[in-house]
Scaffold this motif. Structure first.
Motif, PDB file in Angstrom:
ATOM      1  N   VAL A 174       7.989  -0.021   9.099  1.00  0.00           N
ATOM      2  CA  VAL A 174       8.339   0.856   7.970  1.00  0.00           C
ATOM      3  C   VAL A 174       8.829   2.215   8.451  1.00  0.00           C
ATOM      4  O   VAL A 174       9.512   2.929   7.711  1.00  0.00           O
ATOM      5  CB  VAL A 174       7.141   1.047   7.008  1.00  0.00           C
ATOM      6  N   LEU A 175       8.505   2.574   9.690  1.00  0.00           N
ATOM      7  CA  LEU A 175       8.952   3.861  10.221  1.00  0.00           C
ATOM      8  C   LEU A 175      10.384   3.815  10.719  1.00  0.00           C
ATOM      9  O   LEU A 175      11.033   4.859  10.835  1.00  0.00           O
ATOM     10  CB  LEU A 175       8.042   4.301  11.368  1.00  0.00           C
ATOM     11  N   THR A 176      10.857   2.627  11.031  1.00  0.00           N
ATOM     12  CA  THR A 176      12.131   2.514  11.755  1.00  0.00           C
ATOM     13  C   THR A 176      13.239   1.811  10.997  1.00  0.00           C
ATOM     14  O   THR A 176      14.394   1.920  11.382  1.00  0.00           O
ATOM     15  CB  THR A 176      11.907   1.756  13.073  1.00  0.00           C
ATOM     16  N   SER A 177      12.916   1.045   9.969  1.00  0.00           N
ATOM     17  CA  SER A 177      13.943   0.199   9.372  1.00  0.00           C
ATOM     18  C   SER A 177      13.740   0.042   7.872  1.00  0.00           C
ATOM     19  O   SER A 177      12.618   0.032   7.369  1.00  0.00           O
ATOM     20  CB  SER A 177      13.929  -1.184  10.045  1.00  0.00           C
ATOM     21  N   ARG A 178      14.859  -0.149   7.185  1.00  0.00           N
ATOM     22  CA  ARG A 178      14.803  -0.465   5.772  1.00  0.00           C
ATOM     23  C   ARG A 178      14.486  -1.942   5.560  1.00  0.00           C
ATOM     24  O   ARG A 178      14.271  -2.379   4.431  1.00  0.00           O
ATOM     25  CB  ARG A 178      16.141  -0.139   5.098  1.00  0.00           C
ATOM     26  N   GLY A 179      14.474  -2.705   6.655  1.00  0.00           N
ATOM     27  CA  GLY A 179      14.267  -4.146   6.542  1.00  0.00           C
ATOM     28  C   GLY A 179      12.822  -4.567   6.619  1.00  0.00           C
ATOM     29  O   GLY A 179      12.525  -5.741   6.856  1.00  0.00           O
ATOM     30  N   ALA A 180      11.892  -3.660   6.433  1.00  0.00           N
ATOM     31  CA  ALA A 180      10.470  -4.002   6.471  1.00  0.00           C
ATOM     32  C   ALA A 180      10.106  -4.845   5.252  1.00  0.00           C
ATOM     33  O   ALA A 180      10.772  -4.788   4.219  1.00  0.00           O
ATOM     34  CB  ALA A 180       9.636  -2.730   6.486  1.00  0.00           C
ATOM     35  N   PRO A 181       9.048  -5.671   5.380  1.00  0.00           N
ATOM     36  CA  PRO A 181       8.595  -6.440   4.213  1.00  0.00           C
ATOM     37  C   PRO A 181       8.355  -5.525   3.020  1.00  0.00           C
ATOM     38  O   PRO A 181       7.831  -4.418   3.158  1.00  0.00           O
ATOM     39  CB  PRO A 181       7.292  -7.077   4.712  1.00  0.00           C
ATOM     40  N   SER A 182       8.740  -6.002   1.836  1.00  0.00           N
ATOM     41  CA  SER A 182       8.705  -5.147   0.648  1.00  0.00           C
ATOM     42  C   SER A 182       7.313  -4.600   0.357  1.00  0.00           C
ATOM     43  O   SER A 182       7.180  -3.475  -0.137  1.00  0.00           O
ATOM     44  CB  SER A 182       9.221  -5.933  -0.563  1.00  0.00           C
ATOM     45  N   ARG A 183       6.287  -5.382   0.711  1.00  0.00           N
ATOM     46  CA  ARG A 183       4.927  -4.911   0.405  1.00  0.00           C
ATOM     47  C   ARG A 183       4.525  -3.719   1.265  1.00  0.00           C
ATOM     48  O   ARG A 183       3.543  -3.037   0.972  1.00  0.00           O
ATOM     49  CB  ARG A 183       3.919  -6.054   0.588  1.00  0.00           C
ATOM     50  N   PHE A 184       5.271  -3.497   2.364  1.00  0.00           N
ATOM     51  CA  PHE A 184       4.959  -2.375   3.243  1.00  0.00           C
ATOM     52  C   PHE A 184       5.847  -1.161   2.984  1.00  0.00           C
ATOM     53  O   PHE A 184       5.569  -0.072   3.479  1.00  0.00           O
ATOM     54  CB  PHE A 184       5.108  -2.784   4.714  1.00  0.00           C
ATOM     55  N   VAL A 185       6.940  -1.350   2.279  1.00  0.00           N
ATOM     56  CA  VAL A 185       7.903  -0.262   2.097  1.00  0.00           C
ATOM     57  C   VAL A 185       7.309   0.816   1.196  1.00  0.00           C
ATOM     58  O   VAL A 185       6.907   0.533   0.058  1.00  0.00           O
ATOM     59  CB  VAL A 185       9.215  -0.786   1.479  1.00  0.00           C
ATOM     60  N   PRO A 186       7.216   2.060   1.685  1.00  0.00           N
ATOM     61  CA  PRO A 186       6.614   3.126   0.874  1.00  0.00           C
ATOM     62  C   PRO A 186       7.576   3.599  -0.210  1.00  0.00           C
ATOM     63  O   PRO A 186       8.800   3.543  -0.057  1.00  0.00           O
ATOM     64  CB  PRO A 186       6.374   4.236   1.899  1.00  0.00           C
ATOM     65  N   ALA A 187       7.005   4.055  -1.288  1.00  0.00           N
ATOM     66  CA  ALA A 187       7.834   4.594  -2.370  1.00  0.00           C
ATOM     67  C   ALA A 187       8.480   5.907  -1.935  1.00  0.00           C
ATOM     68  O   ALA A 187       9.609   6.217  -2.328  1.00  0.00           O
ATOM     69  CB  ALA A 187       6.981   4.800  -3.614  1.00  0.00           C
ATOM     70  N   ASP A 188       7.776   6.656  -1.106  1.00  0.00           N
ATOM     71  CA  ASP A 188       8.293   7.951  -0.651  1.00  0.00           C
ATOM     72  C   ASP A 188       8.194   7.989   0.878  1.00  0.00           C
ATOM     73  O   ASP A 188       7.123   8.259   1.441  1.00  0.00           O
ATOM     74  CB  ASP A 188       7.488   9.083  -1.289  1.00  0.00           C
ATOM     75  N   TYR A 189       9.312   7.702   1.532  1.00  0.00           N
ATOM     76  CA  TYR A 189       9.321   7.640   3.005  1.00  0.00           C
ATOM     77  C   TYR A 189       8.952   8.987   3.619  1.00  0.00           C
ATOM     78  O   TYR A 189       8.185   9.057   4.583  1.00  0.00           O
ATOM     79  CB  TYR A 189      10.701   7.197   3.493  1.00  0.00           C
ATOM     80  N   LEU A 190       9.502  10.057   3.095  1.00  0.00           N
ATOM     81  CA  LEU A 190       9.230  11.373   3.668  1.00  0.00           C
ATOM     82  C   LEU A 190       7.760  11.750   3.526  1.00  0.00           C
ATOM     83  O   LEU A 190       7.191  12.402   4.412  1.00  0.00           O
ATOM     84  CB  LEU A 190      10.120  12.423   3.006  1.00  0.00           C
ATOM     85  N   ALA A 191       7.137  11.338   2.444  1.00  0.00           N
ATOM     86  CA  ALA A 191       5.707  11.590   2.296  1.00  0.00           C
ATOM     87  C   ALA A 191       4.916  10.795   3.332  1.00  0.00           C
ATOM     88  O   ALA A 191       3.913  11.278   3.873  1.00  0.00           O
ATOM     89  CB  ALA A 191       5.259  11.224   0.881  1.00  0.00           C
ATOM     90  N   LEU A 192       5.400   9.578   3.609  1.00  0.00           N
ATOM     91  CA  LEU A 192       4.728   8.738   4.605  1.00  0.00           C
ATOM     92  C   LEU A 192       4.746   9.391   5.981  1.00  0.00           C
ATOM     93  O   LEU A 192       3.722   9.507   6.653  1.00  0.00           O
ATOM     94  CB  LEU A 192       5.398   7.368   4.663  1.00  0.00           C
ATOM     95  N   VAL A 193       5.938   9.807   6.427  1.00  0.00           N
ATOM     96  CA  VAL A 193       6.050  10.348   7.791  1.00  0.00           C
ATOM     97  C   VAL A 193       5.469  11.751   7.896  1.00  0.00           C
ATOM     98  O   VAL A 193       5.332  12.283   9.000  1.00  0.00           O
ATOM     99  CB  VAL A 193       7.520  10.343   8.266  1.00  0.00           C
ATOM    100  N   SER A 194       5.127  12.353   6.761  1.00  0.00           N
ATOM    101  CA  SER A 194       4.489  13.668   6.787  1.00  0.00           C
ATOM    102  C   SER A 194       2.979  13.571   6.962  1.00  0.00           C
ATOM    103  O   SER A 194       2.307  14.602   7.113  1.00  0.00           O
ATOM    104  CB  SER A 194       4.804  14.431   5.497  1.00  0.00           C
ATOM    105  N   ARG A 195       2.450  12.363   6.980  1.00  0.00           N
ATOM    106  CA  ARG A 195       1.002  12.189   7.107  1.00  0.00           C
ATOM    107  C   ARG A 195       0.543  12.610   8.511  1.00  0.00           C
ATOM    108  O   ARG A 195       1.243  12.363   9.509  1.00  0.00           O
ATOM    109  CB  ARG A 195       0.621  10.746   6.819  1.00  0.00           C
ATOM    110  N   PRO A 196      -0.608  13.222   8.620  1.00  0.00           N
ATOM    111  CA  PRO A 196      -1.098  13.717   9.919  1.00  0.00           C
ATOM    112  C   PRO A 196      -1.211  12.624  10.973  1.00  0.00           C
ATOM    113  O   PRO A 196      -0.933  12.864  12.155  1.00  0.00           O
ATOM    114  CB  PRO A 196      -2.474  14.302   9.583  1.00  0.00           C
ATOM    115  N   GLU A 197      -1.621  11.413  10.575  1.00  0.00           N
ATOM    116  CA  GLU A 197      -1.797  10.355  11.570  1.00  0.00           C
ATOM    117  C   GLU A 197      -0.469   9.907  12.185  1.00  0.00           C
ATOM    118  O   GLU A 197      -0.425   9.450  13.322  1.00  0.00           O
ATOM    119  CB  GLU A 197      -2.536   9.155  10.965  1.00  0.00           C
ATOM    120  N   VAL A 198       0.619  10.043  11.421  1.00  0.00           N
ATOM    121  CA  VAL A 198       1.941   9.721  11.969  1.00  0.00           C
ATOM    122  C   VAL A 198       2.318  10.737  13.044  1.00  0.00           C
ATOM    123  O   VAL A 198       2.778  10.376  14.132  1.00  0.00           O
ATOM    124  CB  VAL A 198       3.001   9.694  10.847  1.00  0.00           C
TER     125      VAL A 198
END
Length: 238
Positions: A174-198
């Protein structure tokens, strides 16, 4: 008084003569064995150093190719860490392009097989050139450091920060491609990569990557010193 003519020396055939002949035969055999051993050692030394020279040259070429690829990954990793400081300023597409830089391993290169075989068999002990011996010892030290950082990189990927992140996200894709399984695709990519653990996982991985590249450069220097010493040895200069 007339001088008596000199009589030729004759060893005779008594016990003393037999003992003398035995001693001479033993000394001759020892001398022959010593000459043969020196000749055999010289041949083995020449063959070993020729193999080492060819293998170290080939391995150094592979190492330098790995360094070029590794430097490219490191450049992208630095750009990724800068982008993660403010993901919204960079955009999702750019971040997806940069994230593979921390997921691809730096290719590390081991010492040549001929050297490892010579160490394992004990043949390496015929090397008596102090300069070459010190250069080979530096290769061993560089190898130890590279092995350590390679194990750390594997631990981070399979057991550490990246493994924890993958469990949290469900998939690193999900961090690298739009082709990730739909159940893993975040609604807000920028919010995902802004998480501290990332950010944390990316920082740890990028640091190990830099350490591996430093180890590769140390190995390159050590191998270059070995090649130089082998060429000096081949020229008969010590």
């Amino acid at each position: 008084m007339t001088d008596e003519p000199r009589r030729p020396f004759r060893l005779g055939t008594g016990p003393l003569a037999e003992m003398f002949m035995i001693v001479v035969s033993i000394l001759f055999a020892f001398a022959l064995d010593s000459w043969w051993d020196r000749r055999s050692d010289a041949t083995a030394y020449r063959e070993l150093t020729q193999r080492l020279h060819a293998d170290f040259l080939e391995t150094r070429n592979q190492l330098r190719a790995s360094l070029v690829r590794g430097d490219s990954l490191a450049t992208a990793s630095r750009a990724l860490m800068a982008a993660l400081a403010d993901p919204s300023a960079v955009g999702a597409d750019s971040l997806r392009t940069l994230f593979p830089s921390i997921l691809r391993p730096v290719e590390w290169v081991s010492a040549p097989p001929s050297y490892r075989a010579a160490v394992s068999s004990g043949l390496i002990t015929i090397i008596d050139d102090p300069g070459l011996f010190r250069a080979l010892a530096a290769v061993d030290q560089a190898q130890d450091r590279m092995d350590t950082y390679s194990r750390l990189a594997a631990d981070v990927h399979y057991l550490g920060a990246l493994a924890d992140l993958e469990r949290t996200l469900g998939s690193l894709v999900v961090l690298t491609s739009r082709g990730a399984p739909s159940r893993f695709v975040p609604a807000d990519y920028l919010a995902l990569v802004s998480r501290p653990e990332v950010y944390s996982a990316s920082r740890v991985t990028a640091q190990i990557q830099r350490n591996l590249l430093t180890s590769l450069r140390n190995m390159d220097s050590a191998m270059s010193a070995v090649i130089e010493q082998l060429e000096i040895s081949a020229a008969g200069v010590h």
